[in-house]
Design an enzyme around this catalytic site. Structure first.
Site, PDB file in Angstrom:
ATOM      1  N   ARG A 151       0.839  -1.194   0.000  1.00 20.40           N
ATOM      2  CA  ARG A 151       0.000   0.000   0.000  1.00 20.40           C
ATOM      3  C   ARG A 151       0.878   1.250   0.000  1.00 20.40           C
ATOM      4  O   ARG A 151       2.009   1.223   0.501  1.00 20.40           O
ATOM      5  CB  ARG A 151      -0.909   0.008   1.227  1.00 20.40           C
ATOM      6  CG  ARG A 151      -1.831  -1.197   1.323  1.00 20.40           C
ATOM      7  CD  ARG A 151      -2.594  -1.196   2.643  1.00 20.40           C
ATOM      8  NE  ARG A 151      -3.501  -2.329   2.747  1.00 20.40           N
ATOM      9  CZ  ARG A 151      -3.172  -3.514   3.279  1.00 20.40           C
ATOM     10  NH1 ARG A 151      -1.950  -3.698   3.774  1.00 20.40           N
ATOM     11  NH2 ARG A 151      -4.053  -4.494   3.331  1.00 20.40           N
ATOM     12  N   LYS A 175      -1.759  -3.017   8.005  1.00 16.46           N
ATOM     13  CA  LYS A 175      -2.954  -2.705   8.786  1.00 16.46           C
ATOM     14  C   LYS A 175      -2.942  -3.500  10.087  1.00 16.46           C
ATOM     15  O   LYS A 175      -2.512  -4.645  10.134  1.00 16.46           O
ATOM     16  CB  LYS A 175      -4.208  -3.044   7.976  1.00 16.46           C
ATOM     17  CG  LYS A 175      -4.464  -2.086   6.819  1.00 16.46           C
ATOM     18  CD  LYS A 175      -5.799  -2.383   6.153  1.00 16.46           C
ATOM     19  CE  LYS A 175      -6.126  -1.356   5.082  1.00 16.46           C
ATOM     20  NZ  LYS A 175      -7.432  -1.613   4.431  1.00 16.46           N
ATOM     21  N   HIS A 246      -3.112   2.480  -5.586  1.00 15.12           N
ATOM     22  CA  HIS A 246      -3.906   1.273  -5.354  1.00 15.12           C
ATOM     23  C   HIS A 246      -4.100   0.511  -6.655  1.00 15.12           C
ATOM     24  O   HIS A 246      -4.184  -0.716  -6.664  1.00 15.12           O
ATOM     25  CB  HIS A 246      -5.252   1.637  -4.725  1.00 15.12           C
ATOM     26  CG  HIS A 246      -5.763   0.582  -3.797  1.00 15.12           C
ATOM     27  ND1 HIS A 246      -5.082   0.195  -2.661  1.00 15.12           N
ATOM     28  CD2 HIS A 246      -6.879  -0.199  -3.851  1.00 15.12           C
ATOM     29  CE1 HIS A 246      -5.756  -0.764  -2.045  1.00 15.12           C
ATOM     30  NE2 HIS A 246      -6.840  -1.028  -2.748  1.00 15.12           N
ATOM     31  N   ARG A 249      -1.136  -1.546  -7.111  1.00 15.63           N
ATOM     32  CA  ARG A 249      -1.259  -2.711  -6.223  1.00 15.63           C
ATOM     33  C   ARG A 249      -2.147  -3.767  -6.876  1.00 15.63           C
ATOM     34  O   ARG A 249      -1.819  -4.956  -6.896  1.00 15.63           O
ATOM     35  CB  ARG A 249      -1.828  -2.243  -4.883  1.00 15.63           C
ATOM     36  CG  ARG A 249      -2.069  -3.325  -3.840  1.00 15.63           C
ATOM     37  CD  ARG A 249      -2.455  -2.618  -2.537  1.00 15.63           C
ATOM     38  NE  ARG A 249      -3.172  -3.452  -1.604  1.00 15.63           N
ATOM     39  CZ  ARG A 249      -2.585  -4.267  -0.726  1.00 15.63           C
ATOM     40  NH1 ARG A 249      -1.278  -4.391  -0.711  1.00 15.63           N
ATOM     41  NH2 ARG A 249      -3.308  -4.971   0.132  1.00 15.63           N
ATOM     42  N   HIS A 272      -3.344  -9.192   3.037  1.00 16.47           N
ATOM     43  CA  HIS A 272      -4.790  -9.330   3.195  1.00 16.47           C
ATOM     44  C   HIS A 272      -5.087 -10.271   4.365  1.00 16.47           C
ATOM     45  O   HIS A 272      -4.520 -11.368   4.439  1.00 16.47           O
ATOM     46  CB  HIS A 272      -5.424  -9.917   1.932  1.00 16.47           C
ATOM     47  CG  HIS A 272      -5.513  -8.955   0.793  1.00 16.47           C
ATOM     48  ND1 HIS A 272      -5.621  -9.351  -0.515  1.00 16.47           N
ATOM     49  CD2 HIS A 272      -5.523  -7.600   0.759  1.00 16.47           C
ATOM     50  CE1 HIS A 272      -5.687  -8.293  -1.301  1.00 16.47           C
ATOM     51  NE2 HIS A 272      -5.630  -7.221  -0.546  1.00 16.47           N
ATOM     52  N   TYR A 281      -9.038 -10.657  -7.287  1.00 15.59           N
ATOM     53  CA  TYR A 281      -8.127 -10.533  -8.428  1.00 15.59           C
ATOM     54  C   TYR A 281      -8.238 -11.709  -9.389  1.00 15.59           C
ATOM     55  O   TYR A 281      -7.906 -11.586 -10.559  1.00 15.59           O
ATOM     56  CB  TYR A 281      -6.680 -10.394  -7.932  1.00 15.59           C
ATOM     57  CG  TYR A 281      -6.481  -9.182  -7.074  1.00 15.59           C
ATOM     58  CD1 TYR A 281      -6.539  -7.910  -7.620  1.00 15.59           C
ATOM     59  CD2 TYR A 281      -6.277  -9.296  -5.708  1.00 15.59           C
ATOM     60  CE1 TYR A 281      -6.378  -6.786  -6.825  1.00 15.59           C
ATOM     61  CE2 TYR A 281      -6.119  -8.178  -4.909  1.00 15.59           C
ATOM     62  CZ  TYR A 281      -6.170  -6.931  -5.477  1.00 15.59           C
ATOM     63  OH  TYR A 281      -6.018  -5.820  -4.689  1.00 15.59           O
TER      64      TYR A 281
END
Length: 300
Positions: A151, A175, A246, A249, A272, A281
């Site tokens: 990110r 995150k 993004h 990404r 993730h 994806y």
């Protein structure tokens, strides 16, 4: 309200491990809510937060054309805030406990084709050959985002010590303050070497600290500046979609899967928490296969 928001911001950062980008979005949502509350029920403060009022606030945004994904985030912002406010004793009951989170439509992300990604990276490399430190940095921004799929907030948060140049690895804080190790390839290594040896020393000041990427004034690069770099670089590629970090990404993940990478490996690289997020994806690659089949097969 400002004092309350400052306390809530500290809670998000220190106890929930939310990124600066997420915290900024949550606080923006709450300021919008409080402005709506002051307009509808002046002077009531937090006591004016009721379920009907919250629904009216969301309905007003929906009527104004706010995207469903944004409505979902705003709902999440409010639910997180009111639950915290109850625990802090700022309000009695939680008015958002029965507030439904609108389900965001899962749309296929815009991605670059592999040839478009190559053209964008070659353009960034060409621009850096003049030796301008900002151009050298911009090349690294674009190259590293695509090479790793991290990110933009993670990239801008890197310190020099987070890079293992001998093994070509990044130590990334994602995150929820979860740390992961992400490899990068030779082109990104070349861009990084040029930045560390030529670009960064030219921009570094006493305010730079350990930050890997720097802005024009020597301070840590802001993610908004990095977004501008990506948009400008990609916009120079003919026929490419208008994407930001993004989008790079998304492109990195899609191209990894197209190259045969295992889905769970891609999940780990991207950071993730849910495999379902990574599986989005696979739909992109299937959609591309369908488009090629429809165009090329005589009996499509």
């Amino acid at each position: 309200m400002d004092t309350v928001l400052e306390e809530f911001d500290r809670y998000l950062e220190l106890e929930r491990g939310r990124s600066e980008h997420t915290r900024r979005a949550y606080l923006g949502d709450l300021r919008s809510l409080f402005a709506f509350l002051d307009e509808r029920s002046p002077g009531t403060g937090l006591g004016g937060l009721t379920l009907p009022m919250l629904r009216s606030w969301l309905a007003a945004h929906a009527a104004a054309g706010t995207a469903r994904s944004t409505l979902a985030r705003r709902t999440s912002s409010v639910k997180t805030f009111t639950a915290w406010a109850v625990r802090r004793g700022l309000i009695g009951d939680d008015p958002a406990s029965r507030l439904q989170v609108p389900k965001a439509r899962r749309t296929l992300p815009s991605v670059l084709r592999q040839d478009q990604a190559r053209d964008a990276l070659e353009a960034a490399e060409s621009g850096a050959q003049q030796g301008d430190p900002l151009a050298v940095r911009d090349r690294l921004v674009v190259e590293m985002l695509y090479a790793t799929g991290i990110r933009v907030s993670e990239l801008c948060g890197l310190d020099v010590d987070d890079v293992d140049t001998s093994r070509r690895l990044l130590r990334v804080l994602g995150k929820g303050n979860k740390q992961r190790t992400v490899p990068y390839g030779e082109p990104a290594h070349a861009a990084l070497t040029a930045w560390l040896h030529e670009g960064r020393p030219a921009l570094a000041t006493a305010d730079s600290g350990p930050a890997l990427l720097l802005g024009a004034r020597g301070k840590r690069l802001d993610p908004r500046q990095a977004r501008t770099v990506v948009h400008q670089t990609v916009s120079a590629v003919g026929g490419a979609p208008d994407i930001g970090p993004h989008g790079l990404r998304h492109s990195a993940a899609t191209h990894l899967l197209e190259g045969g990478a295992d889905l769970r490996v891609v999940q780990e690289l991207l950071g993730h928490s849910s495999l379902a997020t990574t599986q989005l994806y696979t739909h992109v690659t299937v959609a591309r296969l369908r488009a090629v089949h429809d165009q090329a097969h005589p009996r499509a």
